[in-house]
Design a protein around this motif. Structure first.
Motif, PDB file in Angstrom:
ATOM      1  N   ARG A 184     -27.848 -11.380 -94.169  1.00 38.14           N
ATOM      2  CA  ARG A 184     -28.973 -10.797 -93.423  1.00 38.14           C
ATOM      3  C   ARG A 184     -29.295  -9.392 -93.919  1.00 38.14           C
ATOM      4  O   ARG A 184     -30.463  -9.010 -94.050  1.00 38.14           O
ATOM      5  N   SER A 185     -28.257  -8.634 -94.206  1.00 35.12           N
ATOM      6  CA  SER A 185     -28.470  -7.280 -94.717  1.00 35.12           C
ATOM      7  C   SER A 185     -29.080  -7.289 -96.116  1.00 35.12           C
ATOM      8  O   SER A 185     -29.976  -6.486 -96.423  1.00 35.12           O
ATOM      9  N   SER A 186     -28.604  -8.202 -96.973  1.00 32.55           N
ATOM     10  CA  SER A 186     -29.086  -8.246 -98.362  1.00 32.55           C
ATOM     11  C   SER A 186     -30.546  -8.660 -98.454  1.00 32.55           C
ATOM     12  O   SER A 186     -31.314  -8.111 -99.256  1.00 32.55           O
ATOM     13  N   TYR A 187     -30.953  -9.639 -97.629  1.00 33.30           N
ATOM     14  CA  TYR A 187     -32.316 -10.163 -97.681  1.00 33.30           C
ATOM     15  C   TYR A 187     -33.218  -9.599 -96.582  1.00 33.30           C
ATOM     16  O   TYR A 187     -34.330 -10.085 -96.391  1.00 33.30           O
ATOM     17  N   SER A 188     -32.715  -8.605 -95.862  1.00 32.75           N
ATOM     18  CA  SER A 188     -33.497  -7.947 -94.795  1.00 32.75           C
ATOM     19  C   SER A 188     -33.986  -8.958 -93.758  1.00 32.75           C
ATOM     20  O   SER A 188     -35.173  -8.980 -93.389  1.00 32.75           O
ATOM     21  N   LEU A 189     -33.102  -9.790 -93.283  1.00 31.98           N
ATOM     22  CA  LEU A 189     -33.423 -10.788 -92.264  1.00 31.98           C
ATOM     23  C   LEU A 189     -33.271 -10.151 -90.876  1.00 31.98           C
ATOM     24  O   LEU A 189     -32.243  -9.526 -90.583  1.00 31.98           O
ATOM     25  N   LYS A 190     -34.254 -10.339 -90.047  1.00 34.87           N
ATOM     26  CA  LYS A 190     -34.323  -9.604 -88.786  1.00 34.87           C
ATOM     27  C   LYS A 190     -33.563 -10.265 -87.647  1.00 34.87           C
ATOM     28  O   LYS A 190     -32.967  -9.590 -86.823  1.00 34.87           O
ATOM     29  N   ARG A 191     -33.596 -11.585 -87.581  1.00 31.95           N
ATOM     30  CA  ARG A 191     -33.076 -12.263 -86.398  1.00 31.95           C
ATOM     31  C   ARG A 191     -31.580 -12.574 -86.541  1.00 31.95           C
ATOM     32  O   ARG A 191     -31.142 -13.136 -87.538  1.00 31.95           O
ATOM     33  N   THR A 192     -30.850 -12.208 -85.519  1.00 32.15           N
ATOM     34  CA  THR A 192     -29.421 -12.532 -85.472  1.00 32.15           C
ATOM     35  C   THR A 192     -29.105 -13.625 -84.460  1.00 32.15           C
ATOM     36  O   THR A 192     -28.047 -14.255 -84.552  1.00 32.15           O
ATOM     37  N   MET A 193     -30.009 -13.879 -83.507  1.00 36.14           N
ATOM     38  CA  MET A 193     -29.753 -14.847 -82.449  1.00 36.14           C
ATOM     39  C   MET A 193     -31.003 -15.689 -82.190  1.00 36.14           C
ATOM     40  O   MET A 193     -32.124 -15.175 -82.204  1.00 36.14           O
ATOM     41  N   ALA A 194     -30.801 -17.003 -82.000  1.00 40.54           N
ATOM     42  CA  ALA A 194     -31.918 -17.906 -81.674  1.00 40.54           C
ATOM     43  C   ALA A 194     -32.402 -17.639 -80.248  1.00 40.54           C
ATOM     44  O   ALA A 194     -31.655 -17.104 -79.411  1.00 40.54           O
ATOM     45  N   GLY A 205     -37.472 -15.253-100.264  1.00 40.46           N
ATOM     46  CA  GLY A 205     -38.608 -15.702 -99.469  1.00 40.46           C
ATOM     47  C   GLY A 205     -38.258 -16.861 -98.566  1.00 40.46           C
ATOM     48  O   GLY A 205     -38.665 -16.894 -97.386  1.00 40.46           O
ATOM     49  N   PHE A 206     -37.490 -17.825 -99.079  1.00 37.32           N
ATOM     50  CA  PHE A 206     -37.120 -18.976 -98.271  1.00 37.32           C
ATOM     51  C   PHE A 206     -36.133 -18.574 -97.172  1.00 37.32           C
ATOM     52  O   PHE A 206     -36.154 -19.131 -96.074  1.00 37.32           O
ATOM     53  N   ALA A 207     -35.272 -17.598 -97.449  1.00 32.23           N
ATOM     54  CA  ALA A 207     -34.330 -17.126 -96.441  1.00 32.23           C
ATOM     55  C   ALA A 207     -35.065 -16.544 -95.236  1.00 32.23           C
ATOM     56  O   ALA A 207     -34.640 -16.741 -94.084  1.00 32.23           O
ATOM     57  N   LYS A 208     -36.165 -15.859 -95.474  1.00 31.71           N
ATOM     58  CA  LYS A 208     -36.942 -15.285 -94.370  1.00 31.71           C
ATOM     59  C   LYS A 208     -37.578 -16.395 -93.515  1.00 31.71           C
ATOM     60  O   LYS A 208     -37.662 -16.260 -92.280  1.00 31.71           O
ATOM     61  N   ILE A 209     -38.026 -17.477 -94.152  1.00 27.36           N
ATOM     62  CA  ILE A 209     -38.592 -18.595 -93.393  1.00 27.36           C
ATOM     63  C   ILE A 209     -37.536 -19.222 -92.497  1.00 27.36           C
ATOM     64  O   ILE A 209     -37.769 -19.470 -91.304  1.00 27.36           O
ATOM     65  N   ILE A 210     -36.357 -19.480 -93.052  1.00 20.75           N
ATOM     66  CA  ILE A 210     -35.281 -20.111 -92.276  1.00 20.75           C
ATOM     67  C   ILE A 210     -34.841 -19.201 -91.136  1.00 20.75           C
ATOM     68  O   ILE A 210     -34.610 -19.661 -90.010  1.00 20.75           O
ATOM     69  N   ASN A 211     -34.745 -17.927 -91.400  1.00 20.21           N
ATOM     70  CA  ASN A 211     -34.271 -17.001 -90.376  1.00 20.21           C
ATOM     71  C   ASN A 211     -35.255 -16.864 -89.215  1.00 20.21           C
ATOM     72  O   ASN A 211     -34.853 -16.513 -88.099  1.00 20.21           O
ATOM     73  N   SER A 212     -36.498 -17.174 -89.470  1.00 18.01           N
ATOM     74  CA  SER A 212     -37.511 -17.081 -88.407  1.00 18.01           C
ATOM     75  C   SER A 212     -37.497 -18.292 -87.484  1.00 18.01           C
ATOM     76  O   SER A 212     -38.216 -18.316 -86.486  1.00 18.01           O
ATOM     77  N   CYS A 213     -36.698 -19.305 -87.799  1.00 15.80           N
ATOM     78  CA  CYS A 213     -36.696 -20.563 -87.037  1.00 15.80           C
ATOM     79  C   CYS A 213     -35.451 -20.684 -86.174  1.00 15.80           C
ATOM     80  O   CYS A 213     -34.418 -20.068 -86.443  1.00 15.80           O
ATOM     81  N   ASP A 214     -35.556 -21.540 -85.174  1.00 12.73           N
ATOM     82  CA  ASP A 214     -34.449 -21.792 -84.251  1.00 12.73           C
ATOM     83  C   ASP A 214     -33.801 -23.146 -84.484  1.00 12.73           C
ATOM     84  O   ASP A 214     -32.666 -23.370 -84.054  1.00 12.73           O
ATOM     85  N   VAL A 215     -34.514 -24.043 -85.155  1.00 12.02           N
ATOM     86  CA  VAL A 215     -34.007 -25.379 -85.460  1.00 12.02           C
ATOM     87  C   VAL A 215     -34.370 -25.700 -86.908  1.00 12.02           C
ATOM     88  O   VAL A 215     -35.488 -25.416 -87.360  1.00 12.02           O
ATOM     89  N   GLU A 236     -27.699 -17.038 -85.249  1.00 13.18           N
ATOM     90  CA  GLU A 236     -26.601 -17.661 -84.514  1.00 13.18           C
ATOM     91  C   GLU A 236     -27.135 -18.439 -83.309  1.00 13.18           C
ATOM     92  O   GLU A 236     -28.152 -18.096 -82.719  1.00 13.18           O
ATOM     93  N   LYS A 237     -26.421 -19.514 -83.002  1.00 16.44           N
ATOM     94  CA  LYS A 237     -26.748 -20.445 -81.910  1.00 16.44           C
ATOM     95  C   LYS A 237     -28.051 -21.206 -82.173  1.00 16.44           C
ATOM     96  O   LYS A 237     -28.634 -21.768 -81.243  1.00 16.44           O
TER      97      LYS A 237
END
Length: 568
Positions: A418-428, A480-490, A507-508
């Motif tokens: 998350r830190s390397s790719y600047s992903l914002k969400r840690t929890m669903a 780019g794909f990591a940001k898409i996945i991180n924005s989703c809950d399922v 997480e979750k």
């Protein structure tokens, strides 16, 4: 002659009579009485009270000086004196340490039997005695005696601090002479497992430095490299004068001839890829040789580039073309191996394809502040003081970290991503009654094998259930794909490498794996179900029935492909 001169003469006679051993006690008593009588007459008339007191102080200092000179010249062992102790450490730096031991002189041997070499560990503590596997001490009280032959040497280990002194006598037959006046030639019976104590009352610090740099052409003393052979990976952690020859795929470790002769092994073969046991994968990994070489050897290459940071050599071969294996076999082990350096480490990549390096450059940049080097076929010689050959993987589980064998958890690895790719969400998100927030579903699309044939219907049904739906296919743009996945809950997809992107889910979140027919149940569980639980991701699966498979349009219902697809 003046009265002052007479008085000084009398004091001089008094001093001589005090310290000459042949003067009798009667003569001394007569002389003392005579001086007392003269003191009352001459001294009282010639000096004032202040001058008398001053003269008395000077006389006292003169007496002390003469007495000290006498004891130093004729009685050198009346009290504990400092002895120079040099310790050859087998620790990490392999330096020769100097320390002052004021108690050890009381235990210095009083007799020297012919060519007896006495090892005296009298000032060391119980802790030092436990550390020493064998203690060897050379007492050299006069380095100007030249060469001395030592045969049938008695080596005496004496620990004077323990209540019950134990004396262990070993007999060594030395095949050649040992020069006691030349510290640049260390005893031939010392190896890297010994701790040597050298008592030398005439040695100085520069001589100790010469002993430290005994092997010419080396940066510092080396020991046998620590190579670990595990179930899933082999790796060597090395310190010393290390030289990398990419043209011959060899890691040279400059070592003394004593270390080479004492070592059980002088070379090791390492395939630096963390999937040991999979022959097909390891066949695609280049083999490297780790070799001990003497400093004067003709095969030792000369350094062309010296580096001040440690290095990690690993392979980007094997199954690195597969997204899942890139993470399971390389990225996760690389994280475990390099994270303790906090960026002060350089990567040397063998089998390094440009496409793979470019794909994961963001992660390598986050683990190292230095430009990675593709080491294969290089003609220049890169030199380091510390390096690891291979990657550390201490678990047989796929895409996972065993916290019992590592200071890190899978949670730490996901936080690193998350830190390397600047992903914002840690929890669903949590769905509550009356909440207007809708969970976001991503469907992993595949255009070739194991692809959904009714993606449109799946999307429509998911929207009716209240999901916001995204259909995406992984590509070389990991960030780019990591940001898409991180924005989703399922995340939902058919079993395959694309599901590896669950590492970017918050997480979750929920992973839905569609398991096709064909005996993929074990792989589905090992590669994704079990790792998902370690990542705090909820897992669901759906197993395809025969009538739901697209194979029924290619084969009749009684065909062996449908009846026993695992056979193929």
């Amino acid at each position: 002659m003046t009265r002052k001169h007479q008085l000084l003469k009398l004091y001089f006679v008094y001093f001589l009579s005090t310290f000459y051993s042949h003067t009798t006690r009667l003569q001394k008593n007569v002389l003392i009485r005579f001086l007392k009588m003269k003191y009352q007459t001459l001294l009282a008339r010639s000096f004032s009270k202040h001058e008398q007191k001053k003269l008395g102080y000077w006389a006292l200092l003169a007496c002390l000086f003469i007495a000290l000179s006498f004891f130093i010249n004729f009685k050198p062992f009346m009290g504990p004196l400092s002895v120079l102790n040099l310790r050859l450490s087998t620790g990490e730096d392999e330096k020769l340490h100097l320390f002052d031991d004021t108690d050890s002189s009381l235990q210095i041997a009083k007799e020297t039997i012919n060519s007896t070499s006495i090892v005296n560990d009298t000032g060391s503590s119980h802790e030092e005695a436990e550390i020493m596997s064998s203690a060897l001490t050379v007492n050299d009280t006069d380095s100007s005696h030249g060469e001395s032959e030592i045969r049938d040497t008695e080596i005496i280990v004496n620990n004077a601090t323990s209540r019950s002194q134990e004396v262990v006598v070993f007999k060594e037959s030395l095949a050649q002479n040992m020069e006691t006046n030349d510290s640049s030639n260390p005893p031939q019976f010392v190896n890297e497992k010994d701790t040597s104590m050298v008592n030398n009352t005439n040695s100085s610090l520069p001589e100790a430095t010469v002993f430290e740099d005994a092997s010419a052409g080396t940066k510092n003393s080396t020991v046998e490299p620590l190579c670990t052979f595990m179930g899933r990976s082999d790796f060597c952690e090395i310190k010393g004068d290390i030289r990398i020859d990419g043209s011959s795929y060899t890691v040279f470790i400059v070592s003394s001839e004593i270390d080479i002769l004492a070592a059980e092994n002088t070379s090791w073969c390492i395939r630096p890829y963390a999937r040991k046991g999979d022959q097909a994968a390891m066949d695609a990994v280049r083999e490297w040789t780790v070799k001990l070489v003497a400093g004067a050897s003709h095969i030792l290459p000369q350094c062309t580039q010296n580096h001040s940071v440690p290095a990690i050599l690993f392979s980007a071969g094997g199954y690195s073309g597969n997204h899942f294996h890139s993470f399971a076999d390389i990225i996760v082990p690389l994280f475990l191996t390099s994270r303790p350096y906090n960026g002060d480490v350089q990567f040397l990549i063998t089998n390094g394809l440009t496409a793979w390096i470019s794909k994961f450059k963001t992660l390598m940049k986050a683990l190292s502040r230095y430009q990675p080097i593709s080491i294969d076929y290089r003609q220049d010689i890169h030199c380091y003081d510390s390096m690891t050959v291979g990657l550390i993987r201490r678990t047989s589980k796929e895409l996972s970290i065993d916290p019992s064998n590592s200071p890190y958890f899978m949670k730490d690895f996901r936080q690193f991503l998350r830190s390397s790719y600047s992903l914002k969400r840690t929890m669903a998100i949590k769905i509550r009654n009356g909440s207007r927030k809708r969970p976001r579903l991503v469907i992993i699309s595949r255009k070739r094998s194991r692809a959904f044939t009714n993606v449109g219907e799946i999307v429509s049904m998911a929207k009716r259930l209240g999901f916001r739906v995204v259909v995406a296919e992984p590509d070389a743009d990991v960030s780019g794909f990591a940001k898409i996945i991180n924005s989703c809950d399922v995340m939902m997809g058919v079993h395959g490498a694309g599901l590896t992107n669950m590492v970017f889910l918050p997480e979750k979140a929920v992973l839905v794996q569609v398991i096709p027919i064909g005996g993929t149940e074990w792989l589905s569980k090992t590669y994704f179900e079990e790792p998902a639980k370690d990542m705090n991701i909820r897992y669901l699966d759906y197993k395809i029935r025969v009538e739901e498979s697209s194979l029924i349009h290619q084969y009749p219902p009684d065909h062996v492909v449908l009846r026993d697809p695992s056979h193929y």
